[in-house]
Motif scaffolding. Structure first.
Motif, short mmCIF file in Angstrom:
data_model
loop_
_atom_site.label_atom_id
_atom_site.label_comp_id
_atom_site.label_asym_id
_atom_site.label_seq_id
_atom_site.Cartn_x
_atom_site.Cartn_y
_atom_site.Cartn_z
N ASN A 141 0.77 -1.16 0.49
CA ASN A 141 0.23 -0.47 0.11
C ASN A 141 0.48 1.15 0.33
OD1 ASN A 141 -3.14 -0.36 0.57
ND2 ASN A 141 -2.19 -1.99 1.76
N ARG A 192 -8.56 4.76 -5.68
CA ARG A 192 -7.79 3.72 -5.50
C ARG A 192 -7.25 3.32 -6.94
NH1 ARG A 192 -11.52 3.04 -1.01
NH2 ARG A 192 -10.27 3.03 0.69
N ARG A 225 -1.75 -1.23 -4.17
CA ARG A 225 -2.32 -0.81 -4.22
C ARG A 225 -1.90 1.28 -3.98
NH1 ARG A 225 -8.25 -1.41 -1.40
NH2 ARG A 225 -8.56 -2.11 -3.08
N ALA A 244 -2.53 -0.11 7.89
CA ALA A 244 -2.23 -1.07 6.58
C ALA A 244 -1.17 -1.67 7.35
CB ALA A 244 -2.02 -0.25 5.32
N ALA A 273 3.42 -0.86 4.15
CA ALA A 273 2.71 0.57 3.87
C ALA A 273 3.44 1.58 3.64
CB ALA A 273 1.80 0.49 3.89
#
Length: 957
Positions: free
Chosen positions: A242, A303, A315, A339, A356
């Protein structure tokens, strides 16, 4: 002498005793040239003084010559110059594409400042001033020139404020060697030019197609898009799952299109105020769902999944952001931490910093100007809030709306705030895209190695006004006369590539023409409709759903088992004896005839939620102990100082329990916890204010994110806010949580606002919030939590209240409730109120020496959504009711009165009236003198109960 340098090699042939003889003869020669041998006279005439006799203060040691004081002074000065270049090179660096005319001057990098001349440096070996140079440099002048290129070019550095020696050495080595610099092939350089053309072409198309509409163009900071490309590519290569991004308006549409992959059609359709056309995305274009009320186009986030292998993807999430600019920062940090955390096991959540990372793009005026930035930076290395390093970019366009730099900050750079947090800073010229990519590469590598924040000051400009409808030349005439003549970033880079013979003249024009053709085709293929009223979406069914029927009771035996587990301690743990004695009293609270207090009810609720497999995170100022010394959820060993959380040692727990004392921050911490709750919807997230009105400092987060985020953006949160509230004579700042503000914002079931008076009610509310986590019914809970009531036995209730029933939005008032129809026939006045004032009334009634046959009362435990239907049913049971009386301890213009007045009016029948009893309109939430407070409080209670004796009706002031 003038020929000394040219004859150094000649004098190298003399060694040992010969050097002494030559020195003696040269001294005679200087006094009388004819006094020495003619051959020596000829030698001295041609070659001058021996090089080791440059100064009269030379000292001979064992036949060798030592440096003179003058030599040492020169070397010392040269070393100072070299360090000044490393530390202050940014002061002369070529980091301004435009607007350098008002830059402060400095002499810190001038040779004259250190008493040096180029000749002095030419005669000095390079290794004297740069011992570990990675380059083969001959002298100190080459060192100085090389380091000026490294530290004072289009990219420059500030990291002298980084006190960690390893970090500072690492950064210096990276810059000294230039190893961080990105090297592009010819094809990659062409791709970079093509990317800049796409960025510029997109803005040009929007400007021509949607004239006089706000878009907050990226032009002047175009390279930001390739920079984001680069760091995403690096992170994707490392399989980071992320990347959490936050940014304000400048360049947002371009980032949405080119980084997040938001379809051009969708962006065009959002310019729906275009006078010639109502736009609808073409069939098959990617949809992005928002809330039912929507928002302006430059506030939306998005996103995007970027594949980095068969089994994984990165992502990229761009957070929705209102016009409050930097307030998105803590929200993104909350996203990131959520995350990173593994919440599946008991104890603290296990954090993986490489799951992330956060990427925040700031405005130059806002970064230094908005306090929430400092609050967020302060959280960067705190245990409960660290995210393993955030990459910050200041999108520096040299002006804040119409305010010049000298009026917008007291610091030299917009980035200077970061120095206090030891964050390395890079300043880079936005017209040099390769330098900008190199800055991004360095920031990412630093983050991955040290897991700390890094800041890039991307210095560009703003080609147009603040929002394209603004005329900047009226307020910044000199700056914009320069900008008007300045080529675009793509044009500047094209010229560089032409000089390198990589592209030909006209390459950029061809690229931009292709971009224009692509965008025009997309636009022309969009459906055209007559302009109609904006479509207002229906609210999701879950939002409309009431929560009254959710079952939250827990079997009594199960509660006893949990309670027993909470009282266990690790072997050898030395708790504070006085505290442990108090806590052990909880062991009997679930026995018959005993009562469970507020703190125990909370602990049992948390324990049962964890047993159900639901993670919990609670933070706030002094939350581990509790502001009012009631919670004691983290215990301290009196001998070792080590800590133990009873919920971590609970055998029945099936999920993590995070509890952290927060910094003395509201806006930053509330934003962080909100972001956490959105990213981890299965988690019950709570924030506790030290006193309820401390939430005032987080008002932007409440207004723009928590209360409206779902309606605007479809962003769900189930967060709980514990706001201590109640009038106990502690003054204006320690009485009111400003209940009225939360009620004023209550609409569309956006949150629940409650003010409860029973430990079981609190227990059931907590479990109800956990039950709706990660469901369509999810919504925040704003709870006016108690202070003195924490230990009031009228709030404690028997265990059966926990093992039976559920949360009651309305409760009968103890001591006044009329149980049968005959008694209710006598009732003429029904008191309504919530919170502590109703407990005070209960206490007064119990100790009064008169009866209250004509008065009954109910407690409104949930104020929003107001339990109107249930209250109407209760009113039907009083056949002779004459009036409804709303009682509150807050001033009339505060509290609940203005919220409930209209609701109560609708419920009246016949000649019934409704009226208010409480404090009058006030500017301040409460008085500051305890004795005056008591007089006021007594007057309210006695007036509500229609008692003959009471406080001074004019409240003593």
């Amino acid at each position: 002498m003038s020929n000394q340098g040219s004859n150094e090699k000649f004098w190298e042939n003399f060694h040992g005793p010969n050097m002494g003889y030559i020195e003696e003869q040269y001294e005679q020669y200087t006094n009388d040239p004819s006094a020495v041998d003619p051959s020596l006279k000829e030698l001295f005439d041609e070659h001058g003084a021996p090089d080791w006799m440059a100064g009269d203060t030379s000292v001979k040691t064992n036949g060798a010559v030592s440096p003179t004081d003058k030599d040492i002074s020169k070397v010392t000065s040269a070393i100072k110059l070299v360090e000044a270049i490393r530390r202050h090179g940014h002061l002369q660096a070529n980091i301004y594409a435009v607007g350098s005319y008002d830059r402060p001057t400095t002499n810190l990098l001038e040779l004259e400042t250190y008493g040096l001349k180029e000749k002095d440096l030419e005669e000095m070996p390079a290794e004297w001033v740069w011992p570990d140079s990675p380059l083969k440099l001959q002298n100190a002048l080459q060192v100085v020139n090389t380091l000026k290129e490294r530290y004072a070019g289009t990219i420059s550095f500030e990291f002298g404020h980084v006190y960690n020696e390893d970090e500072r050495k690492w950064l210096q080595e990276k810059v000294d060697t230039g190893s961080f610099r990105v090297s592009l092939s010819n094809e990659e350089k062409k791709q970079l030019l093509r990317r800049l053309a796409a960025v510029e072409g997109f803005e040009n198309f929007l400007g021509k197609t949607f004239v006089a509409q706000k878009r907050f163009s990226i032009e002047g900071l175009d390279v930001m898009v390739p920079m984001l490309d680069h760091i995403i590519q690096l992170a994707s290569g490392d399989k980071i799952k992320n990347i959490m991004m936050g940014m304000a308006h400048r360049g947002r549409l371009n980032v949405l299109a080119h980084i997040l992959g938001k379809p051009y059609e969708r962006i065009f359709s959002e310019f729906h105020h275009s006078p010639d056309k109502e736009l609808v995305p073409s069939e098959g274009s990617t949809g992005i769902n928002y809330g039912w009320t929507g928002d302006v186009k430059y506030h939306f986030g998005a996103r995007r999944e970027i594949e980095n292998g068969q089994q994984s993807a990165t992502r990229v999430t761009l957070s929705h952001n209102p016009s409050h600019l930097e307030y998105v920062n803590p929200v993104v940090e909350g996203f990131t931490r959520a995350a990173q955390d593994d919440r599946s096991e008991p104890g603290y959540a296990q954090m993986d910093k490489d799951e992330a990372f956060g990427l925040l793009i700031h405005g130059d005026a806002a970064f230094i100007g908005e306090g929430v930035v400092a609050e967020t930076l302060n959280m960067s290395d705190l245990p409960g809030y660290r995210t393993g390093g955030t990459v910050h970019i200041i999108a520096n366009n040299l002006v804040g709306f119409t305010t010049n730099r000298k009026h917008g900050r007291s610091t030299r750079y917009a980035s200077d705030l970061a120095k206090g947090f030891e964050i390395p800073i890079v300043h880079v010229n936005a017209d040099d895209p390769v330098a900008c990519l190199s800055a991004m590469a360095l920031s990412y590598e630093y983050r991955q190695k040290f897991h700390k924040d890094f800041l890039i000051d991307l210095v560009g400009y703003r080609r147009f006004g603040h929002n394209e409808m603004d005329e900047p030349r009226a307020t910044q005439p000199r700056l914009y006369s320069e900008i008007d003549e300045h080529p675009t970033a793509a044009a500047v880079y094209e010229k560089t590539l032409q000089e390198e013979s990589i592209v030909e003249d006209g390459t950029l024009a061809d690229m931009k023409e292709k971009v224009e053709e692509e965008l025009r085709e997309i636009y022309n293929n969009m459906d055209e409709h007559e302009a109609t009223a904006a479509d207002v979406k229906d609210r999701p069914s879950g939002v409309e759903q009431p929560l009254d029927e959710i079952e939250t009771a827990v079997d009594l035996e199960r509660l006893r088992g949990l309670n027993e587990g909470l009282l266990k301690r690790p072997e050898g743990f030395n708790g504070f004896k006085k505290l442990e004695k108090i806590l052990q009293r909880r062991s009997k609270m679930l026995e018959d005839g005993q009562k469970v207090d507020w703190a125990t009810a909370e602990a049992l609720a948390f324990a049962s939620i964890l047993e159900d497999g639901r993670p919990i995170r609670i933070t706030g100022q002094d939350t581990e102990r509790g502001t009012f010394a009631h919670r004691h959820m983290v215990l301290h060993d009196v001998e070792t100082g080590e800590t133990y959380c009873p919920l971590h040692g609970l055998e029945q727990a099936n999920a993590s329990f995070d509890i952290h004392n927060s910094p003395l921050s509201e806006a930053g911490v509330i934003g962080f916890e909100y972001g956490y709750s959105v990213q981890a919807p299965e988690t019950l997230v709570l924030w506790e204010a030290q006193f309820g009105d401390f939430a005032n400092a987080g008002q932007v987060i409440f207004d723009q994110f928590i209360s409206a985020g779902r309606a605007k953006w479809g962003e769900k949160s189930n967060m709980i806010f514990l706001l201590p509230h109640g009038y106990e004579g502690q003054g204006p700042e320690h009485s009111s949580a400003r209940l009225e503000r939360f009620l004023q914002m209550g609409a569309e079931n956006n949150w629940t606002v409650a003010n409860v008076t029973s430990s079981a009610q609190y227990f059931h509310l907590l479990r109800r919030q956990a039950a709706i986590s990660d469901r369509e019914e999810a919504r925040p809970l704003v709870l006016m939590s108690p202070k003195s009531l924490l230990r009031n036995q009228r709030v404690a209730v028997e265990g059966t209240h926990f093992s039976e029933g559920k949360f009651q939005p309305i409760m009968r008032q103890p001591g006044l409730t009329k149980e049968d129809d005959k008694a209710r026939e006598k009732v003429k006045t029904l008191l309504l109120g919530s919170g502590k004032i109703m407990v005070d009334i209960e206490d007064t009634v119990e100790n009064a020496d008169q009866s209250f046959e004509t008065i009954d009362a109910v407690r409104i435990e949930q104020i929003y959504p107001f339990p109107e239907k249930r209250l109407a049913e209760i009113l039907e049971t009083y056949p002779n009711l004459e009036e409804l009386v709303w009682v509150q301890e807050e001033p009339q213009n505060m509290g609940s009165w203005y919220f409930v007045e209209g609701i109560l009016h609708k419920l009246l029948k016949g000649d019934q009236i409704h009226r208010y009893v409480g404090r009058p309109h006030r500017a301040s939430p409460s008085v500051g003198e305890p004795n005056i407070h008591k007089t006021e409080q007594n007057r309210i209670i006695h007036e509500a109960l229609q008692m003959s004796k009471g406080g001074n009706s004019n409240e003593g002031n």
